[in-house]
Design a protein around this motif. Sequence first.
Motif, short mmCIF file in Angstrom:
data_model
loop_
_atom_site.label_atom_id
_atom_site.label_comp_id
_atom_site.label_asym_id
_atom_site.label_seq_id
_atom_site.Cartn_x
_atom_site.Cartn_y
_atom_site.Cartn_z
N GLN A 100 31.72 -15.12 -32.25
CA GLN A 100 33.39 -14.95 -31.47
C GLN A 100 33.07 -15.57 -30.22
N ARG A 101 34.62 -16.04 -29.60
CA ARG A 101 35.20 -16.96 -29.12
C ARG A 101 36.31 -17.02 -28.59
N TYR A 102 35.81 -17.57 -26.88
CA TYR A 102 37.14 -17.15 -26.12
C TYR A 102 38.52 -17.55 -26.64
N LYS A 103 39.34 -16.71 -26.58
CA LYS A 103 40.88 -17.72 -26.66
C LYS A 103 41.18 -19.07 -25.91
N GLN A 104 41.41 -18.67 -24.55
CA GLN A 104 40.96 -19.01 -23.43
C GLN A 104 39.96 -20.55 -22.83
N ARG A 105 39.15 -20.25 -23.81
CA ARG A 105 37.78 -21.10 -23.13
C ARG A 105 38.14 -21.65 -21.90
N GLU A 106 38.82 -22.78 -22.00
CA GLU A 106 38.95 -24.08 -20.49
C GLU A 106 39.60 -23.44 -19.11
N VAL A 107 40.61 -22.12 -19.61
CA VAL A 107 40.75 -20.73 -18.46
C VAL A 107 39.49 -20.43 -18.27
N ARG A 108 39.04 -20.14 -18.77
CA ARG A 108 37.73 -18.44 -18.85
C ARG A 108 37.10 -19.32 -17.96
N ASN A 109 36.01 -20.85 -18.26
CA ASN A 109 35.54 -21.56 -18.19
C ASN A 109 35.92 -22.27 -16.38
N LEU A 110 37.48 -22.38 -16.30
CA LEU A 110 37.95 -22.84 -14.65
C LEU A 110 37.60 -21.98 -13.79
N TRP A 111 37.96 -20.38 -14.39
CA TRP A 111 38.29 -18.91 -13.60
C TRP A 111 36.53 -18.93 -12.88
N LEU A 112 35.61 -19.19 -14.65
CA LEU A 112 33.81 -19.22 -13.90
C LEU A 112 33.33 -20.23 -12.77
N GLU A 113 33.53 -20.98 -12.46
CA GLU A 113 33.79 -22.27 -12.19
C GLU A 113 33.85 -21.72 -11.09
N LEU A 114 35.11 -21.40 -10.87
CA LEU A 114 36.12 -20.82 -9.48
C LEU A 114 35.77 -19.74 -8.21
N GLN A 115 34.74 -19.27 -9.13
CA GLN A 115 33.89 -17.89 -8.62
C GLN A 115 32.31 -18.49 -8.40
N ARG A 116 31.81 -19.20 -9.28
CA ARG A 116 30.59 -20.01 -8.85
C ARG A 116 30.33 -21.02 -7.77
N VAL A 117 31.62 -22.05 -7.37
CA VAL A 117 31.44 -22.77 -5.85
C VAL A 117 32.28 -22.16 -5.72
N MET A 118 33.00 -20.60 -5.02
CA MET A 118 33.24 -19.83 -3.95
C MET A 118 33.28 -19.81 -2.26
N PRO A 119 31.32 -19.31 -2.53
CA PRO A 119 30.71 -19.93 -1.21
C PRO A 119 30.75 -21.04 -0.17
N ILE A 120 30.80 -22.11 -0.92
CA ILE A 120 30.52 -23.29 -0.75
C ILE A 120 32.47 -24.18 -0.72
N LEU A 121 32.98 -23.03 -0.93
CA LEU A 121 34.44 -23.82 -0.58
C LEU A 121 34.96 -23.42 0.68
N TRP A 122 34.13 -22.44 1.29
CA TRP A 122 34.59 -21.65 2.63
C TRP A 122 33.58 -21.56 4.01
N THR A 123 32.67 -22.81 4.08
CA THR A 123 31.40 -22.85 4.40
C THR A 123 32.63 -23.06 5.79
N PHE A 124 33.72 -24.31 5.97
CA PHE A 124 33.92 -24.43 7.48
C PHE A 124 34.67 -23.13 8.09
N TYR A 125 34.57 -21.99 6.74
CA TYR A 125 35.63 -21.37 7.64
C TYR A 125 34.94 -19.73 7.48
N ASP A 126 33.95 -20.12 7.53
CA ASP A 126 32.79 -19.06 7.45
C ASP A 126 32.20 -19.60 8.75
#
Length: 181
Positions: A100-126
């Motif tokens: 079984q494979r995801y049809k939108q693998r690239e976008v899904r991986n992008l979404w997952l990476e966005l979730q993974r880096v979210m804490p370090i994207l906003w250090t200046f804000y936090d």
Amino acid sequence: DGIRDIASKGYPIIGIVGDGIRGVPQAVSCPYQFCQFHARKRFLDRLSFCPKSDAKEELKSIIKLICHTDKESFIGSLNAWYDQWHEWLNATTGKSKKKQRYKQREVRNLWLELQRVMPILWTFYDRPELCMPNTNNDMEALFSGLKRRMKSHAGIQIEQRIKLIDSYLSKPHPKRRKKTM
């Protein structure tokens, strides 16, 4: 090693703004800010220039806002996008569980990476008390000028090279000048 060397010379390291090299945030013992401009570029490069689906087009427009919005608005927009498109994002080929494979693998991986880096994207804000920038563009501009100067003096001895660097860094840089009005 570079960070320890700088700290050993008496410079306090209160935080680091970097371009998202994997492993650096975990390797340092101080706050780390992922340069939002580099993040934006990295994420947009993973989407096509002219997306063919509405979901990709919407995600692209949200990512373009990363340097120009606050944390809550950005995360809210991403969550609204996911709520609208999660079935599309998680759709699979429907074959057996093993293949079984995801049809939108690239976008899904992008979404997952966005979730993974979210804490370090906003250090200046936090952590506003640190006065960290959200990008490292000013530093890169400073060093690109230094690199140009060093390239034009490629054959000089190490002592002269050190003097050239000290001289360059001690002069007011256009980005570092304080505006008076």
